[in-house]
Design a protein around this motif. Structure first.
Motif, PDB file in Angstrom:
ATOM      1  N   LEU A 145      52.729 -14.796  98.017  1.00 34.00           N
ATOM      2  CA  LEU A 145      52.211 -13.429  97.826  1.00 34.00           C
ATOM      3  C   LEU A 145      53.310 -12.405  97.580  1.00 34.00           C
ATOM      4  N   ASP A 146      54.527 -12.684  98.114  1.00 38.75           N
ATOM      5  CA  ASP A 146      55.600 -11.698  97.933  1.00 38.75           C
ATOM      6  C   ASP A 146      56.381 -11.927  96.630  1.00 38.75           C
ATOM      7  N   SER A 147      55.928 -12.903  95.827  1.00 38.36           N
ATOM      8  CA  SER A 147      56.639 -13.158  94.566  1.00 38.36           C
ATOM      9  C   SER A 147      56.163 -12.178  93.492  1.00 38.36           C
ATOM     10  N   ASP A 148      57.062 -11.894  92.528  1.00 34.22           N
ATOM     11  CA  ASP A 148      56.687 -11.023  91.401  1.00 34.22           C
ATOM     12  C   ASP A 148      55.583 -11.648  90.561  1.00 34.22           C
ATOM     13  N   LEU A 149      55.444 -12.965  90.682  1.00 31.22           N
ATOM     14  CA  LEU A 149      54.453 -13.663  89.863  1.00 31.22           C
ATOM     15  C   LEU A 149      53.068 -13.634  90.496  1.00 31.22           C
ATOM     16  N   ALA A 150      52.978 -13.147  91.735  1.00 27.32           N
ATOM     17  CA  ALA A 150      51.699 -13.214  92.467  1.00 27.32           C
ATOM     18  C   ALA A 150      50.638 -12.320  91.847  1.00 27.32           C
ATOM     19  N   GLY A 151      49.422 -12.818  91.796  1.00 24.63           N
ATOM     20  CA  GLY A 151      48.346 -12.016  91.226  1.00 24.63           C
ATOM     21  C   GLY A 151      46.998 -12.653  91.421  1.00 24.63           C
ATOM     22  N   GLU A 152      46.106 -12.453  90.455  1.00 22.44           N
ATOM     23  CA  GLU A 152      44.722 -12.932  90.587  1.00 22.44           C
ATOM     24  C   GLU A 152      44.312 -13.702  89.359  1.00 22.44           C
ATOM     25  N   PHE A 153      43.433 -14.674  89.582  1.00 23.17           N
ATOM     26  CA  PHE A 153      42.888 -15.480  88.477  1.00 23.17           C
ATOM     27  C   PHE A 153      41.439 -15.037  88.246  1.00 23.17           C
ATOM     28  N   TYR A 154      41.146 -14.590  87.033  1.00 25.10           N
ATOM     29  CA  TYR A 154      39.797 -14.119  86.702  1.00 25.10           C
ATOM     30  C   TYR A 154      39.129 -15.110  85.760  1.00 25.10           C
ATOM     31  N   LEU A 155      37.949 -15.576  86.156  1.00 25.12           N
ATOM     32  CA  LEU A 155      37.206 -16.487  85.284  1.00 25.12           C
ATOM     33  C   LEU A 155      36.271 -15.691  84.382  1.00 25.12           C
ATOM     34  N   HIS A 156      36.104 -16.152  83.146  1.00 21.88           N
ATOM     35  CA  HIS A 156      35.204 -15.453  82.221  1.00 21.88           C
ATOM     36  C   HIS A 156      33.760 -15.434  82.717  1.00 21.88           C
ATOM     37  N   THR A 157      33.411 -16.423  83.504  1.00 22.32           N
ATOM     38  CA  THR A 157      32.034 -16.454  84.021  1.00 22.32           C
ATOM     39  C   THR A 157      31.828 -15.425  85.131  1.00 22.32           C
ATOM     40  N   LYS A 158      32.924 -14.841  85.626  1.00 18.11           N
ATOM     41  CA  LYS A 158      32.795 -13.913  86.756  1.00 18.11           C
ATOM     42  C   LYS A 158      33.092 -12.469  86.387  1.00 18.11           C
ATOM     43  N   ILE A 159      33.743 -12.229  85.243  1.00 22.82           N
ATOM     44  CA  ILE A 159      34.041 -10.828  84.907  1.00 22.82           C
ATOM     45  C   ILE A 159      33.032 -10.310  83.880  1.00 22.82           C
ATOM     46  N   SER A 160      32.895  -8.993  83.849  1.00 23.33           N
ATOM     47  CA  SER A 160      31.909  -8.411  82.928  1.00 23.33           C
ATOM     48  C   SER A 160      32.507  -8.328  81.523  1.00 23.33           C
TER      49      SER A 160
ATOM     50  N   THR B 267      32.736  -5.721  79.800  1.00 30.26           N
ATOM     51  CA  THR B 267      33.563  -4.508  79.729  1.00 30.26           C
ATOM     52  C   THR B 267      34.966  -4.780  80.255  1.00 30.26           C
ATOM     53  N   GLU B 268      35.030  -5.500  81.376  1.00 29.37           N
ATOM     54  CA  GLU B 268      36.357  -5.814  81.934  1.00 29.37           C
ATOM     55  C   GLU B 268      37.140  -6.717  80.972  1.00 29.37           C
ATOM     56  N   ARG B 269      36.433  -7.656  80.393  1.00 30.81           N
ATOM     57  CA  ARG B 269      37.083  -8.594  79.470  1.00 30.81           C
ATOM     58  C   ARG B 269      37.608  -7.842  78.248  1.00 30.81           C
ATOM     59  N   GLN B 270      36.773  -6.949  77.713  1.00 36.99           N
ATOM     60  CA  GLN B 270      37.178  -6.200  76.527  1.00 36.99           C
ATOM     61  C   GLN B 270      38.396  -5.311  76.826  1.00 36.99           C
ATOM     62  N   ALA B 271      38.418  -4.730  78.031  1.00 35.64           N
ATOM     63  CA  ALA B 271      39.559  -3.864  78.381  1.00 35.64           C
ATOM     64  C   ALA B 271      40.849  -4.685  78.384  1.00 35.64           C
ATOM     65  N   LEU B 272      40.777  -5.916  78.889  1.00 35.45           N
ATOM     66  CA  LEU B 272      41.970  -6.772  78.892  1.00 35.45           C
ATOM     67  C   LEU B 272      42.378  -7.135  77.465  1.00 35.45           C
ATOM     68  N   ILE B 273      41.391  -7.364  76.607  1.00 35.83           N
ATOM     69  CA  ILE B 273      41.697  -7.683  75.201  1.00 35.83           C
ATOM     70  C   ILE B 273      42.366  -6.470  74.539  1.00 35.83           C
ATOM     71  N   ASP B 274      41.787  -5.286  74.771  1.00 32.61           N
ATOM     72  CA  ASP B 274      42.320  -4.077  74.132  1.00 32.61           C
ATOM     73  C   ASP B 274      43.760  -3.804  74.553  1.00 32.61           C
ATOM     74  N   ASP B 275      44.099  -4.202  75.772  1.00 35.67           N
ATOM     75  CA  ASP B 275      45.471  -3.986  76.241  1.00 35.67           C
ATOM     76  C   ASP B 275      46.405  -5.141  75.877  1.00 35.67           C
ATOM     77  N   HIS B 276      45.933  -6.075  75.038  1.00 36.70           N
ATOM     78  CA  HIS B 276      46.735  -7.213  74.565  1.00 36.70           C
ATOM     79  C   HIS B 276      47.007  -8.253  75.652  1.00 36.70           C
ATOM     80  N   PHE B 277      46.226  -8.215  76.753  1.00 39.65           N
ATOM     81  CA  PHE B 277      46.471  -9.174  77.833  1.00 39.65           C
ATOM     82  C   PHE B 277      45.639 -10.440  77.695  1.00 39.65           C
TER      83      PHE B 277
END
Ligand code: ADP
Ligand code: MG
Length: 391
Positions: free
Chosen positions: A185-200, A202-212
Motif C-alpha cells: 500500500l505504501d508503494s507508488d504503484l499502489a492503486g485500484e483495479f476497476y472491472l468494466h462490469t463494475k464501472i459505469s 460515464t466513469e469508463r468514458q472519463a478514463l478514455i477521455d483522459d487517455h488512461f
C-alpha cells in the motif's frame, strides 16, 4: 450480474467473419483489390493463394486451435489496415510460419526469423533509464504535453485473447486482481483495479477521455476478435497518481503503462521498469510458473498483433506542433517520423484523428534493448520540435 445492454457496447462491433472466410474460401476478390490499392496491408501482401492453400485446413497446435481464416479476417475486411492479422496463441506464429514469418520480417525491417534476435540481457539492464544517452532539447520539452511508455505482455498459461473465451479472459482478470492486491500500500504503484462490469459508462468514458483507458469500439479490433465477450474480463488498474496503469484484456492480456504530464522520459521509463518487474514477480508468486510472460525463442514477447512482438514496447510523447500540422499535414509528419524509426498517431491513439497534439513513438520493437527504442523516440521529438521552430 449484468442485465440488458452491455456497458459501452454496440453490436456493430461483434466479431463477424468476412463472407468467403466464413466459408473457409480464399477471399480472392477482396485480397486482389487490396493488393491493387496504393497501400497494401502486410496481410494482403503475404496471403497468396499458395499460402492459403497450404494452411486453410489446419488448426494451430496451441490452446486456441487457431485458423488462417480467423488470423487474416481484419486485413480482408479492412484493406486500409496496416498489418491486418492476429495470432490466437503462441503456437500460431510457427504453425502458420509461411504466413506469419514474412509478415513479421516485413514489419520489423532488418529482422530475420531464421537468425532471430531474442531479448538480450535482464529487463533491469534493458530498461535501465541511466542508459538513455540522449535528452529532449529545450524546445521539444516546451512542446510536450505528456509522455507514455507501455509494454504489451501476455500470460503464458492462457491462449491469446482472439483465440480465447469469456472464461479465459475472466481467469486472466481474476489472476491480475490477486497480483494487484499484493502491491504494498505504501508503494507508488499502489492503486485500484476497476472491472468494466463494475464501472459505469460515464466513469469508463472519463478514463478514455483522459487517455488512461482503451476505447473499445474499434472496427479493426472487432474483426480480430478483441471485443468478443465484452465487457467480461476487461479492466484497468490505476495507481493513485494515475501514472502507473495496466489495461487488462483489451487485446493483449496486459498493457503495462507508465505515463505522466510533461516530458520527463527517464522518470516514466523508470516507473515502467519497476512496474513491469512488480507485475512479473506477482504473477510468478501466485502461479508458481517460472516464465510467466509468453515468450518466443526467436523474438521475445509474444503479442496478438505481429507489430508488437519483441519488446512489446511503444514509448510516445504527445507533442504540440500546430504550425507543422497546418503546413505539411499529418501524413507528411508521419513520413518524417518513419524515416527516423518512429511513427505518428492521432490525438486519441491508433486510427484516430489529430485534434491538437500528435503522438510520436518508436516504430521498431524488436532486436534492440528498450532504452534504445526510447532514444529513437527522443531524437524524433527533437527533430519535429526543430521543424516546428523553423516555420
Ligand atoms: P497503444 O499502442 O498503447 O495501444 P493507442 O494508440 O491505442 O496506444 O493509444 C492508447 C491511448 O493512449 C490513447 O488514449 C492515446 O491518446 C494515449 N496516449 C498515447 N501516447 C500518449 C502520451 N504520450 N500521452 C498521453 N496519452 C497518450
Ligand atoms: Mg492500441
Amino acid at each position: 450480474m449484468l442485465f440488458g445492454k452491455k456497458p459501452g457496447y454496440d453490436p456493430d462491433y461483434d466479431l463477424k467473419l468476412e463472407e468467403s472466410l466464413a466459408k473457409n474460401e480464399y477471399p480472392e476478390e477482396k485480397l486482389a483489390a487490396a493488393r491493387a490499392a496504393e497501400h497494401t496491408s502486410l496481410c494482403a501482401q503475404v496471403c497468396t493463394p499458395e499460402v492459403w492453400a497450404k494452411y486453410k485446413d489446419i488448426v494451430s497446435s496451441g490452446p486456441a486451435k487457431w485458423t488462417l481464416a480467423r488470423a487474416i479476417n481484419t486485413g480482408v475486411m479492412y484493406p486500409d489496415s496496416f498489418v491486418g492479422c492476429h495470432a490466437g496463441d503462441r503456437e500460431s506464429y510457427d504453425d502458420f510460419r509461411d504466413f506469419f514469418y514474412p509478415v513479421i520480417e516485413k514489419y520489423h525491417t532488418g529482422f530475420s526469423m531464421e537468425k532471430g534476435s531474442p531479448l538480450q540481457g535482464a529487463p533491469s539492464e534493458r530498461m535501465d533509464p541511466s542508459r538513455i544517452t540522449v535528452d529532449l532539447c529545450d524546445s521539444a520539452k516546451e512542446k510536450i504535453a505528456s509522455t507514455r511508455i507501455r509494454v504489451a505482455r501476455n500470460l503464458s498459461m492462457f491462449p491469446l485473447n482472439p483465440g480465447g473465451s469469456r472464461e479465459s479472459r475472466e481467469e486472466v482478470a481474476n489472476l491480475m486482481a490477486k497480483v494487484y492486491a499484493r502491491i504494498p500500500l505504501d508503494s507508488d504503484l499502489a492503486g485500484e483495479f476497476y472491472l468494466h462490469t463494475k464501472i459505469s459508462d460515464t466513469e469508463r468514458q472519463a478514463l478514455i477521455d483522459d487517455h488512461f483507458l482503451f476505447r473499445g469500439k474499434d472496427r479493426m479490433q472487432a474483426a480480430s476478435g478483441y471485443h468478443e465477450h465484452w465487457p467480461h474480463g476487461r479492466g484497468v488498474y490505476l495507481n493513485k497518481a494515475k501514472t502507473f496503469i495496466n489495461w487488462v484484456n483489451e487485446g493483449d492480456h496486459l498493457r503495462i503503462i507508465s505515463m505522466e504530464m510533461g516530458g520527463d522520459v527517464k522518470a516514466v521509463f523508470e516507473r515502467l521498469s519497476a512496474g513491469a518487474k512488480a507485475i512479473e514477480e506477482g504473477v510468478k508468486a501466485i502461479t508458481g510458473v517460472d516464465e510467466v510472460f509468453m515468450m518466443h525463442p526467436k523474438f521475445g514477447a509474444v503479442t496478438c498483433c505481429p507489430s508488437n512482438i519483441g519488446t512489446g514496447m511503444r514509448g510516445s510523447v504527445h507533442i504540440m506542433v500546430p504550425k507543422l500540422i497546418e503546413t505539411i499535414g499529418f501524413e507528411a509528419i508521419d513520413r518524417l517520423c518513419r524515416e527516423r524509426n518512429c511513427q505518428a498517431r492521432g490525438t486519441t491513439g491508433e486510427h484516430s484523428e489529430v485534434l491538437d497534439r500528435i503522438d510520436v513513438s518508436n516504430w521498431r520493437r524488436i532486436g534492440l534493448p528498450e532504452y534504445e527504442l526510447v532514444e529513437d523516440m527522443i531524437r524524433c521529438a527533437n527533430f519535429l520540435a526543430g521543424e516546428e521552430d523553423k516555420i
